[in-house]
Scaffold this motif. Structure first.
Motif, PDB file in Angstrom:
ATOM      1  N   UNK A  99      22.275   4.501  25.659  1.00  0.00           N
ATOM      2  CA  UNK A  99      22.322   4.321  27.112  1.00  0.00           C
ATOM      3  C   UNK A  99      20.942   4.484  27.737  1.00  0.00           C
ATOM      4  N   UNK A 123      22.505  -2.344  24.896  1.00  0.00           N
ATOM      5  CA  UNK A 123      23.329  -1.992  26.050  1.00  0.00           C
ATOM      6  C   UNK A 123      22.767  -2.472  27.376  1.00  0.00           C
ATOM      7  N   UNK A 190      30.140  -3.804  26.925  1.00  0.00           N
ATOM      8  CA  UNK A 190      30.858  -3.782  28.201  1.00  0.00           C
ATOM      9  C   UNK A 190      30.816  -2.407  28.851  1.00  0.00           C
ATOM     10  N   UNK A 191      30.667  -1.354  28.045  1.00  0.00           N
ATOM     11  CA  UNK A 191      30.671  -0.008  28.612  1.00  0.00           C
ATOM     12  C   UNK A 191      29.397   0.296  29.387  1.00  0.00           C
ATOM     13  N   UNK A 192      28.395  -0.571  29.258  1.00  0.00           N
ATOM     14  CA  UNK A 192      27.133  -0.349  29.965  1.00  0.00           C
ATOM     15  C   UNK A 192      26.978  -1.254  31.180  1.00  0.00           C
ATOM     16  N   UNK A 193      27.935  -2.154  31.381  1.00  0.00           N
ATOM     17  CA  UNK A 193      27.904  -3.041  32.543  1.00  0.00           C
ATOM     18  C   UNK A 193      28.190  -2.209  33.794  1.00  0.00           C
ATOM     19  N   UNK A 194      27.580  -2.565  34.930  1.00  0.00           N
ATOM     20  CA  UNK A 194      27.908  -1.863  36.173  1.00  0.00           C
ATOM     21  C   UNK A 194      29.405  -2.005  36.439  1.00  0.00           C
ATOM     22  N   UNK A 195      30.021  -0.906  36.892  1.00  0.00           N
ATOM     23  CA  UNK A 195      31.476  -0.815  36.964  1.00  0.00           C
ATOM     24  C   UNK A 195      32.137  -1.973  37.703  1.00  0.00           C
ATOM     25  N   UNK A 198      32.993  -5.213  35.247  1.00  0.00           N
ATOM     26  CA  UNK A 198      33.624  -5.110  33.927  1.00  0.00           C
ATOM     27  C   UNK A 198      34.433  -6.368  33.626  1.00  0.00           C
ATOM     28  N   UNK A 231      37.077   1.289  31.767  1.00  0.00           N
ATOM     29  CA  UNK A 231      36.528   0.206  30.947  1.00  0.00           C
ATOM     30  C   UNK A 231      37.673  -0.587  30.314  1.00  0.00           C
TER      31      UNK A 231
END
Lengths: 337, 337
Positions: A99, A123, A190-195, A198, A231
């Motif tokens: 991250x 990421x 996908x877990x690092x994309x801005x919320x 998603x 997520x």
């Protein structure tokens, strides 16, 4: 983003194999790319490939050292920095799914500049995603979902791709996590994309396709995991899955990293259908994929038979017994629509 | 992060008041900070405060121009850049909640350097969040949830804070969106947090507190919105809400920005309880907050009475009739535990 093989897999000094799942997953699915592993003292993970120094790896033609272990939260431990610096000084590229951007650490940025090597932060995508629209796309989609993190969602999606391709079907694995991106050379973590983006990112990862094309979309987390359920829900909505496969590890009692109990498979099926119907009213469960590594073969078969009977869908261990019955079911269900 | 008042509210040339909800919300809750508005030709939003040029605003003591309008996806339209540059050249700070950093636009970065003014990107937090743990925290929490985006979740949380404080209760509004951050001077824009950290960021925004302390947590999106449900679910899990209030706009037929129908209030209550129980098994609905702006007073009262009867909880319009009955219910329910 191109991550140049072959790879040296850096495993650090993680306390168990789960923490090295990125590295072990790459070795499992791309053994021909993985020349060796680099482990620090105390490392409890082992990819079963030669232990090499960065110099030995360089001499054997390695292009990129992939950081294949991860801490909760994706933090880079201080004492891993020296290994990354020495790889860069030997002229290897370094790729991570942490991250934190490698170049944000001055010693690493300077070593990369000295060695002329590339830094790949899987990421951090440069793609500008749109917000998800939920509009139905052509093509067929299967999503793997889970009772927890780290229960075989990526493996199952990759195994489904392999089995479908072996049958001559037009099928593509779609990566949503760092390991999947390393294995397939595309996708997004996908877990690092801005919320806010998603579901929009998943719409980008699995775009409109031919009506007979199958996307096998890698799931993440669990709708029941208190850290990562957001997520999982955005991923489900973006995937517009026609079918989903529930992935499960039967010996686990609490969810990874927290003290919460695992949901039942029935809860996962029900909640996935309830939520998934928002973007695909026809969503259906096509099977259960169980990681039976900790059971003997007899126990595994007994469990899988019981699950298949109780839930009315095929149940298999993708590693041990393959996913053929699940693909049979998907083909049969798709054919009757 | 400190955004220095007083403000000039920039509304651009947005097509409706909803697109200017940031600016209008700041004016509603901090009128004493809002000296004027700056609107471009064709702007369909009006905050009801004097139209000022940047020079006039500067002469009246304005410190910061807040970009109070937003496009879907948080993109900065090309033709707004000139206004931002002229504000910076006049010596005003500029603050936005857009998904792009102001300093990433060369003309803006240069103008800020020339004018000596500050750039505030509210959506980019420098806080390093941890992943959510789901461990119960002391203190009491109320979360506002919605049948859609832009249905009054922030207004309701602010109105609950105001009413609780008027009763001498220890209560704090907790901002999770850009406008809330502008209004309260703290919090984080949760929709811009990396997806893995949604619930963890909410645990940070609403930390452990005295047993009698109330946090009024601003909700985002809807569990039923195909673009943003992941944000809403992570927010629900991180909030560990003891009580939630369902916010609703009764004349809307499709969800904002997409073609999907709105869920029913019952669906929102059921799904919020089902999902919220993961981190707080005692979660309960404490009321319904309806934006009745498009109804006359008689219609509004009839609707609210029907909702209160059907759902067995108080129903009110926070702007028109206040939230007193909802706070009564929260106090009564909290007292019986």
């Amino acid at each position: 983003m191109v991550i140049e093989p072959p790879y040296l897999i850096f495993l650090g000094d993680v306390p168990d194999a789960l923490a090295a799942k990125t590295g072990l997953g790459i070795v499992d699915w791309r053994p021909e790319w993985c020349i060796g592993q680099l482990r620090l003292e105390g490392c409890k993970a082992d990819a079963g490939i030669p232990d090499l120094s960065v110099e030995e790896a360089k001499a054997k033609g390695v292009q990129t050292m992939v950081v294949g272990s991860v801490n909760a939260g994706g933090v880079l431990p201080e004492h891993w920095i020296a290994s990354i610096v020495s790889a860069l000084e030997a002229g290897l590229n370094v790729a991570t799914g942490l991250h934190v951007r490698l170049a944000s650490i001055p010693e690493i940025a300077e070593a990369a500049a000295r060695g002329g090597a590339g830094l790949h932060d899987v990421r951090f995508s440069d793609v500008k995603f749109a917000t998800g629209k939920g509009t139905k796309r052509s093509g067929r989609r299967v999503l793997t979902v889970g009772t927890d993190c780290s229960v075989g969602k990526k493996y199952t999606a990759l195994a489904l791709e392999k089995e479908m391709r072996a049958r001559g079907m037009d099928a593509d694995f779609r990566a949503t996590g760092q390991t999947g991106v390393f294995i397939s050379g595309r996708g997004a973590a996908i877990d690092a994309v801005a919320a806010d983006f998603i579901s929009g990112a998943v719409e980008w990862i699995s775009p409109e396709a031919d009506p007979d094309h199958w996307d096998l979309i890698e799931g993440q987390g669990s709708l029941f995991h208190p850290s990562f359920a957001g997520v999982s829900l955005g991923l489900l909505h973006g995937a517009q899955a026609d079918f989903f496969v529930v992935c499960h590890e039967p010996t686990r009692t609490t969810m990874r990293g927290v003290s919460h109990a695992l949901p039942t498979i029935q809860q996962v099926i029900d909640q996935t259908i309830t939520c998934g119907q928002l973007t695909n009213p026809a969503i259906a469960c096509a099977g259960i994929a169980v990681n039976t590594q900790k059971l003997n073969e007899g126990e595994a078969k007994t469990l899988l038979e019981a699950l298949a009977r109780d839930y009315g869908v095929p149940a298999s261990d993708p590693i041990r017994f393959g996913v053929s019955p699940i693909v049979d079911r998907i083909v049969a269900m798709a054919g009757t629509e």
